[in-house]
Enzyme design. Sequence first.
Site, mmCIF file in Angstrom:
data_model
loop_
_atom_site.group_PDB
_atom_site.id
_atom_site.type_symbol
_atom_site.label_atom_id
_atom_site.label_comp_id
_atom_site.label_asym_id
_atom_site.label_seq_id
_atom_site.Cartn_x
_atom_site.Cartn_y
_atom_site.Cartn_z
ATOM 1 N N THR A 126 -0.516 -33.462 -20.839
ATOM 2 C CA THR A 126 -0.302 -32.392 -19.872
ATOM 3 C C THR A 126 -1.358 -32.393 -18.771
ATOM 4 O OG1 THR A 126 -0.463 -29.979 -19.677
ATOM 5 C CG2 THR A 126 -1.514 -30.940 -21.575
ATOM 6 N N ASP A 127 -1.003 -31.814 -17.608
ATOM 7 C CA ASP A 127 -1.992 -31.661 -16.528
ATOM 8 C C ASP A 127 -3.124 -30.720 -16.930
ATOM 9 O OD1 ASP A 127 -0.496 -29.296 -16.488
ATOM 10 O OD2 ASP A 127 -0.047 -29.355 -14.343
ATOM 11 N N GLU A 128 -2.886 -29.888 -17.954
ATOM 12 C CA GLU A 128 -3.893 -28.872 -18.311
ATOM 13 C C GLU A 128 -5.188 -29.489 -18.831
ATOM 14 O OE1 GLU A 128 -2.475 -25.337 -20.234
ATOM 15 O OE2 GLU A 128 -0.421 -25.717 -19.581
ATOM 16 N N TYR A 151 -5.550 -24.899 -26.427
ATOM 17 C CA TYR A 151 -4.395 -25.808 -26.308
ATOM 18 C C TYR A 151 -4.771 -27.062 -25.516
ATOM 19 C CZ TYR A 151 -0.243 -27.835 -24.096
ATOM 20 O OH TYR A 151 0.697 -28.714 -23.612
ATOM 21 N N LYS A 155 -5.079 -31.093 -26.589
ATOM 22 C CA LYS A 155 -4.343 -32.199 -25.942
ATOM 23 C C LYS A 155 -5.327 -33.238 -25.390
ATOM 24 C CE LYS A 155 -0.455 -32.476 -25.418
ATOM 25 N NZ LYS A 155 0.625 -33.006 -26.291
HETATM 26 P P1 NAD Z 1 7.809 -27.172 -27.725
HETATM 27 O O1 NAD Z 1 6.809 -26.213 -28.290
HETATM 28 O O2 NAD Z 1 9.062 -26.637 -27.142
HETATM 29 O O3 NAD Z 1 8.236 -28.218 -28.857
HETATM 30 C C1 NAD Z 1 7.321 -28.786 -29.739
HETATM 31 C C2 NAD Z 1 8.106 -29.409 -30.887
HETATM 32 O O4 NAD Z 1 7.166 -30.052 -31.764
HETATM 33 C C3 NAD Z 1 8.883 -28.402 -31.734
HETATM 34 O O5 NAD Z 1 10.180 -28.872 -31.988
HETATM 35 C C4 NAD Z 1 8.071 -28.315 -33.022
HETATM 36 O O6 NAD Z 1 8.863 -27.988 -34.163
HETATM 37 C C5 NAD Z 1 7.497 -29.721 -33.106
HETATM 38 N N1 NAD Z 1 6.274 -29.801 -33.913
HETATM 39 C C6 NAD Z 1 5.187 -28.988 -33.844
HETATM 40 N N2 NAD Z 1 4.272 -29.370 -34.754
HETATM 41 C C7 NAD Z 1 4.783 -30.471 -35.401
HETATM 42 C C8 NAD Z 1 4.308 -31.329 -36.435
HETATM 43 N N3 NAD Z 1 3.106 -31.127 -36.993
HETATM 44 N N4 NAD Z 1 5.095 -32.337 -36.836
HETATM 45 C C9 NAD Z 1 6.319 -32.547 -36.291
HETATM 46 N N5 NAD Z 1 6.827 -31.752 -35.314
HETATM 47 C C10 NAD Z 1 6.061 -30.731 -34.874
HETATM 48 O O7 NAD Z 1 7.000 -28.053 -26.672
HETATM 49 P P2 NAD Z 1 7.519 -28.721 -25.322
HETATM 50 O O8 NAD Z 1 7.360 -27.753 -24.210
HETATM 51 O O9 NAD Z 1 8.814 -29.373 -25.563
HETATM 52 O O10 NAD Z 1 6.379 -29.834 -25.113
HETATM 53 C C11 NAD Z 1 6.522 -31.130 -25.696
HETATM 54 C C12 NAD Z 1 5.294 -31.950 -25.393
HETATM 55 O O11 NAD Z 1 5.107 -32.043 -23.983
HETATM 56 C C13 NAD Z 1 3.999 -31.334 -25.938
HETATM 57 O O12 NAD Z 1 3.189 -32.368 -26.419
HETATM 58 C C14 NAD Z 1 3.359 -30.676 -24.732
HETATM 59 O O13 NAD Z 1 1.955 -30.651 -24.846
HETATM 60 C C15 NAD Z 1 3.807 -31.600 -23.625
HETATM 61 N N6 NAD Z 1 3.926 -30.987 -22.298
HETATM 62 C C16 NAD Z 1 4.646 -29.844 -22.125
HETATM 63 C C17 NAD Z 1 4.774 -29.300 -20.853
HETATM 64 C C18 NAD Z 1 5.610 -28.062 -20.612
HETATM 65 O O14 NAD Z 1 5.599 -27.552 -19.488
HETATM 66 N N7 NAD Z 1 6.349 -27.547 -21.578
HETATM 67 C C19 NAD Z 1 4.145 -29.909 -19.764
HETATM 68 C C20 NAD Z 1 3.421 -31.092 -19.986
HETATM 69 C C21 NAD Z 1 3.327 -31.622 -21.257
#
Ligand code: NAD
Length: 337
Positions: A126-128, A151, A155
């Site tokens: 993530t950008d964060e 968080y 990451k």
């Molecule tokens: P989300 O919270 O919607 O989904 C996370 C998923 O991971 C869920 O299905 C959860 O059940 C699963 N999970 C959590 N812990 C687990 C474990 N120990 N083992 C197996 N599965 C597990 O998150 P998202 O928004 O879809 O983000 C997905 C990825 O993208 C993350 O790594 C996040 O850091 C990154 N990201 C998100 C954003 C955003 O804006 N949402 C931006 C940049 C990066």
Amino acid sequence: MKLLVTGGCGFIGTNFIRLMLAAHPDWSIVNLDKLTYAGNCLNLLDIEKTEPRYAFVHGDICDRDLVMDLLTDNGVDAVVNFAAESHVDRSINDPSPFVTTNVGGAQNLMECARQCGIGRFVHVSTDEVYGTLGPSGKFTETTPLAPNSPYSASKAGADLMARAYFETYRFPVLITRCSNNYGPYQFPEKLIPLMYLNAKADKPLPVYGDGLNVRDWIFVDDHCRGVELTLTRGREGQVYNFGGAAEETNISVVRTLLSIVGKPESLITHVTDRPGHDKRYAMDFSLAAEELGFAPTLPFAEGLARTIAWYEANGTWLEQVQSGEYRSFMDTWYEER
Ligand code: NAD
């Protein structure tokens, strides 16, 4: 290609799996997801019922034996790691699961993949991790990591472990860092679906502080294409930034949303700011543009309108998520199999 996708029942993973199965008839996907509160097995149920190239495994990325079995038994070519605890406010309440999954789980996946000789590993970040910006400038891939929330610190920890795996073992890892995603299937604790639900119910829309924090917004499909390009064309050991070229203050996002759903701005309520709240994020994604041919395709207003249209058309999904009904469905569905 056979992919192990982790966290595929979450917001971005769901969209990624749907897009990849449609775009690549010769790809198959195993989805490993723990189904935390944010993982919804209903998201991909239609595919699970009909698509032989897709399989779901309920489990934890921290479980070494399970991950080793999945990698060896399935002839996996590549791993894409979306699994994470992803909500900043929850990380402020309790950082522990963030360290366990986001750092420990990511390291476990990389270690298992290294031992199995997996040829490609995309770690989704993530950008964060870069911290916060002033009114000008953008994050590049060489901006120092300076995370400000538990968080983003977790990451960043995984990003550094990925870097070390590449430098130490020449492990074929690639890291994506993307800005704020929005689109279908987003869990309603995040800004856009939360504000949509409150607006529809004529409830107050809580906006942190003055609402002038700036985020760069990207439609989820564009991020998924960035991950796909990284997987198929990226250089091993490289970090790639992705963004939507759509900087918006939180208050302007909420105002645009209210105008789309036809509700008054008087619903906006300013609440005490989040501790350590980063002021501004902006992404320089020129490296991904040059090396991978990446470009975001959807302007923010159009993407937001499309997202709200999806929520309008998928009221049952929202109700099931809000009521927790998908959990009882999940128990029955998986018990029956
Ligand atoms: P989300 O919270 O919607 O989904 C996370 C998923 O991971 C869920 O299905 C959860 O059940 C699963 N999970 C959590 N812990 C687990 C474990 N120990 N083992 C197996 N599965 C597990 O998150 P998202 O928004 O879809 O983000 C997905 C990825 O993208 C993350 O790594 C996040 O850091 C990154 N990201 C998100 C954003 C955003 O804006 N949402 C931006 C940049 C990066």
